[in-house]
Design a protein around this motif. Structure first.
Motif, PDB file in Angstrom:
ATOM      1  N   THR A 133       2.544  12.670   3.685  1.00  0.00           N
ATOM      2  CA  THR A 133       1.349  12.750   2.392  1.00  0.00           C
ATOM      3  C   THR A 133       1.012  11.944   1.925  1.00  0.00           C
ATOM      4  O   THR A 133       0.156  11.478   1.717  1.00  0.00           O
ATOM      5  CB  THR A 133       1.412  14.209   1.314  1.00  0.00           C
ATOM      6  N   LYS A 134       1.952  11.142   1.606  1.00  0.00           N
ATOM      7  CA  LYS A 134       1.805   9.750   0.268  1.00  0.00           C
ATOM      8  C   LYS A 134       1.105   8.533   1.363  1.00  0.00           C
ATOM      9  O   LYS A 134       2.593   8.311   2.481  1.00  0.00           O
ATOM     10  CB  LYS A 134       3.054   9.616  -0.247  1.00  0.00           C
ATOM     11  N   LYS A 135       0.404   8.267   1.395  1.00  0.00           N
ATOM     12  CA  LYS A 135      -0.525   7.087   2.367  1.00  0.00           C
ATOM     13  C   LYS A 135       0.697   6.211   2.687  1.00  0.00           C
ATOM     14  O   LYS A 135       0.246   5.317   3.594  1.00  0.00           O
ATOM     15  CB  LYS A 135      -1.392   6.889   2.728  1.00  0.00           C
ATOM     16  N   THR A 136       0.808   5.337   1.389  1.00  0.00           N
ATOM     17  CA  THR A 136       1.316   4.030   1.655  1.00  0.00           C
ATOM     18  C   THR A 136       2.643   4.205   2.007  1.00  0.00           C
ATOM     19  O   THR A 136       2.425   2.950   3.339  1.00  0.00           O
ATOM     20  CB  THR A 136       1.471   4.068   0.134  1.00  0.00           C
ATOM     21  N   PHE A 137       3.962   4.581   2.434  1.00  0.00           N
ATOM     22  CA  PHE A 137       4.336   4.388   3.068  1.00  0.00           C
ATOM     23  C   PHE A 137       4.554   4.358   4.337  1.00  0.00           C
ATOM     24  O   PHE A 137       4.688   5.976   4.513  1.00  0.00           O
ATOM     25  CB  PHE A 137       6.089   4.538   2.896  1.00  0.00           C
ATOM     26  N   GLN A 138       3.976   4.095   5.572  1.00  0.00           N
ATOM     27  CA  GLN A 138       4.395   4.360   7.411  1.00  0.00           C
ATOM     28  C   GLN A 138       4.869   4.195   8.027  1.00  0.00           C
ATOM     29  O   GLN A 138       4.739   2.677   8.406  1.00  0.00           O
ATOM     30  CB  GLN A 138       2.576   4.135   7.049  1.00  0.00           C
ATOM     31  N   PRO A 139       6.011   4.615   8.202  1.00  0.00           N
ATOM     32  CA  PRO A 139       7.295   3.972   8.617  1.00  0.00           C
ATOM     33  C   PRO A 139       6.683   4.118   9.863  1.00  0.00           C
ATOM     34  O   PRO A 139       7.198   2.836  10.344  1.00  0.00           O
ATOM     35  CB  PRO A 139       8.672   4.936   9.158  1.00  0.00           C
ATOM     36  N   LEU A 140       5.939   4.980  11.161  1.00  0.00           N
ATOM     37  CA  LEU A 140       5.606   4.819  12.561  1.00  0.00           C
ATOM     38  C   LEU A 140       4.778   3.056  12.592  1.00  0.00           C
ATOM     39  O   LEU A 140       5.242   2.847  13.904  1.00  0.00           O
ATOM     40  CB  LEU A 140       5.102   5.866  12.767  1.00  0.00           C
ATOM     41  N   VAL A 141       4.049   2.932  11.738  1.00  0.00           N
ATOM     42  CA  VAL A 141       3.485   1.731  11.767  1.00  0.00           C
ATOM     43  C   VAL A 141       4.375   0.252  11.480  1.00  0.00           C
ATOM     44  O   VAL A 141       4.300  -0.326  12.575  1.00  0.00           O
ATOM     45  CB  VAL A 141       1.999   1.913  10.554  1.00  0.00           C
ATOM     46  N   GLY A 142       5.057   1.030  10.818  1.00  0.00           N
ATOM     47  CA  GLY A 142       6.168  -0.183  10.529  1.00  0.00           C
ATOM     48  C   GLY A 142       7.244  -0.312  11.504  1.00  0.00           C
ATOM     49  O   GLY A 142       6.982  -1.815  11.963  1.00  0.00           O
ATOM     50  N   MET A 143       7.157   0.880  12.413  1.00  0.00           N
ATOM     51  CA  MET A 143       8.258   0.601  13.202  1.00  0.00           C
ATOM     52  C   MET A 143       7.290  -0.411  14.183  1.00  0.00           C
ATOM     53  O   MET A 143       8.033  -1.143  15.209  1.00  0.00           O
ATOM     54  CB  MET A 143       9.171   1.719  13.526  1.00  0.00           C
TER      55      MET A 143
END
Lengths: 328, 289
Positions: free
Chosen positions: B73-83
């Motif tokens: 729900t917190k939008k800053t950390f987006q592991p899938l985009v980073g991955m």
């Protein structure tokens, strides 16, 4: 058939090296030259003005070493010292531990079982993203609640939680610990490979002469792995000079905590107000010169002495032959 | 005779003491290596309230799905985009590094050309150069040519990987005999084809080792992507992790541990499978960062 041998293949050498050379020119040489240029120009501010030489081209370099108004040494020198301190305090125990473990793991009388397991585990921290490691440790050393404080207060070592992250001493000590913890496994594996390369007959001969473990280590192992040790020293030193991720993410790269390394200084100078690209370029060049000096030292250490001697003799021979030929 | 036996006996006794010391020290070091990651993985499954009560526990909690929910729900950390970004960049980097380093090493090994020695000296010279030194010029040039936020700027420099070239050349010296190349020439194969179909397969073991290091090195790189990538959709994994330092995660401990685990777990799993090659690779090439 014989004629084929006369085909000149040397052009393929050039041809196959072209991609490397092109990439090197575009992505390494050009940026270096451009960095050098910027250091003497007016490139600063969010949108730098048209590039022009400074009135005093050396002013950026002078600024790097000029004392602050408060009379303290400049921030750049301060960052150099901070970097050197972190590197030295991490490297001495790192090398000591690696040496000890490599001597243990290669002992020919006491065979350490599960060596493979230990090597894999000791090397594990090195493979994990430094950014992840830095934030993990920041969380582990959290205040007032964090695993380390939890353990220390539960074991009654501390009465109240300790704020590790706002004191220069503890902050630096933890950064040094992380560096050592991430790298001793790698240094150990390198040294083990070097010790295994020593001719076992030398050890056997020493044993027949009644040498104990300590003497064998001191008189055989240490001198034999010296070149590799020096190689590790120089590579680690250059790596240490560009230390960035851990001090930045663990301690926000804060100067007052002794965590502003040279790389962080260069980064902050160019990407934070007032965007002094020229000043950080100058700092990069000073760093570059330091690294060149260290690389030369590395060359000197790594050069194959016997091969160099042979080459010299061959050249002398060639010269003599030529001189003789001329004489005739 | 008797004294001899005593000496032998005492020797084994001291050996046992020696061995015990080794095992104790090694076990402590092993715990030290593993402990932070164990805490991280276990706490990823515990709720923030549980962590606040006791930050260390070896028993997994049951809040993993809750933590995932809060994290998403917190939008800053987006592991899938980073991955995704990290995968694209690291995979391309690895392919370029391994292929072109092999080609360059072969150019040095197999052919005699005038500037060869100078060229090899150059490779040795730039081997140690960290990105810090070239960064300002590189960034300013990228900025002027509108190439920031372009993944190619992180991928293409991999064509010139001096460390890998050095390693590959050492390997070729031990593994490839020029007789094979000669016989391919007699059969009429072109030089480039000879390299691709005969030399490359011989280099496979070295390529595998170097591929692992190239991939991990690129995956873990934080400095260059941080400077070149400004848009969140281009962030690589390490930049994403760094966002966990932000204020909105300050009190969400479960989330932070979960985020960290998400970035470390893929590496730990890969390492478990490839550790043998990695450890022997370090021994061979003394790869240093």
């Amino acid at each position: 058939m014989k004629r084929r041998k006369l085909v000149n293949y040397s052009k393929y050498g050039y041809l196959f090296a072209i991609p490397f050379i092109l990439a090197f020119l575009i992505f390494t040489l050009y940026p270096i030259c451009y960095t050098i240029l910027i250091a003497f120009t007016n490139q600063e501010g969010v949108i730098p003005p048209k590039i022009k030489l400074l009135k005093d081209p050396l002013s950026c370099f002078k600024y790097l070493f000029k004392k602050r108004n408060s009379g303290k040494i400049s921030y750049f020198l301060d960052s150099l010292i901070a970097t050197a301190k972190i590197w030295i305090v991490n490297f001495i125990p790192q090398l000591g531990l690696a040496l000890l473990l490599s001597a243990w793991f290669t002992d020919n009388r006491v065979k350490v079982k599960a060596q493979g397991f230990y090597k894999v585990v000791f090397y594990l921290p090195n493979i994990i993203t430094a950014a992840t490691v830095a934030i993990l440790f920041r969380t582990l050393f959290g205040y007032p609640i964090g695993p380390v404080n939890d353990i220390l207060t539960s074991l009654k070592i501390l009465k109240t939680p300790y704020y590790f992250l706002n004191k220069p001493k503890s902050t630096r000590a933890i950064i040094e610990f992380i560096q050592c913890w991430q790298w001793y496994g790698s240094t150990m594996i390198t040294l083990i490979a070097a010790v295994i390369g020593i001719n076992p007959e030398i050890f056997e001969a020493a044993e027949i002469d009644g040498a104990n473990r300590w003497r064998k280590f001191w008189n055989i192992t240490l001198p034999s792995v010296r070149p590799i040790m020096l190689f590790t020293l120089v590579t680690s030193m250059i790596g240490g000079l560009s230390m960035f991720d851990i001090p930045l993410l663990f301690a926000e790269g804060r100067q007052d905590l002794g965590a502003q390394t040279v790389a962080i200084y260069i980064y902050n100078t160019s990407f934070k107000q007032p965007y002094k690209y020229n000043r950080s370029a100058a700092a990069s060049i000073v760093l570059f010169l330091i690294i060149i000096a260290l690389s030369v030292a590395l060359f000197y250490v790594m050069r194959d002495k016997d091969a160099a001697k042979l080459e010299k003799m061959r050249k002398a021979e060639l010269k003599r032959a030529k001189a003789l030929g001329r004489g005739v | 005779m008797a004294s001899n036996q005593v000496a032998l006996h005492s020797k084994t006794k001291s050996d046992i003491a020696f061995k015990t010391t080794i095992y104790i020290v090694c076990t402590i070091l092993a715990i030290l290596s593993l402990f932070p990651f164990v805490v991280m993985l276990v706490n990823a499954t515990r709720s923030t309230a549980q962590i606040q009560a006791h930050a260390v526990s070896l028993i997994p909690g049951s809040s993993l799905s809750k933590n995932i929910k809060i994290l998403s729900t917190k939008k800053t950390f987006q592991p899938l985009v980073g991955m995704k970004n990290s995968l694209i960049i690291s995979a391309s980097t690895t392919i370029l590094t391994v292929y072109f380093a092999s080609l360059t090493a072969y150019a040095i090994f197999a052919y005699d050309w005038k500037l060869k020695k100078a060229f090899f000296g150059l490779i040795m010279g730039i081997m140690m150069l960290p990105g810090t030194v070239t960064m300002i010029g590189f960034y300013r040039a990228c900025y002027q040519f509108h190439l920031t936020d372009n993944k190619l700027m992180l991928i293409l420099p991999a064509i010139a990987a001096p460390m890998t070239v050095f390693f590959m050349k050492q390997y070729l010296e031990g593994a490839l005999s020029m007789d094979i190349v000669e016989s391919a020439r007699i059969d009429g194969a072109g030089e480039f084809r000879t390299f691709n179909s005969i030399v490359l397969p011989i280099m496979k073991p070295a390529m595998a080792t170097q591929a692992i290091f190239a991939f991990v090195g690129s995956w873990n790189n934080y400095f260059m992507p941080r400077i070149l990538m400004n848009k969140q959709k281009n962030y690589t994994m390490p930049i994403m992790v760094a966002l966990l330092n932000g204020d909105i995660y300050k009190t969400e401990f479960g989330c932070i541990y979960l985020g960290l685990s998400m970035t470390a777990l893929p590496l730990i799993i890969i390492y478990l499978f490839l550790s043998k090659y990695i450890v022997s690779g370090v021994a061979l090439g003394s790869v240093k960062g």
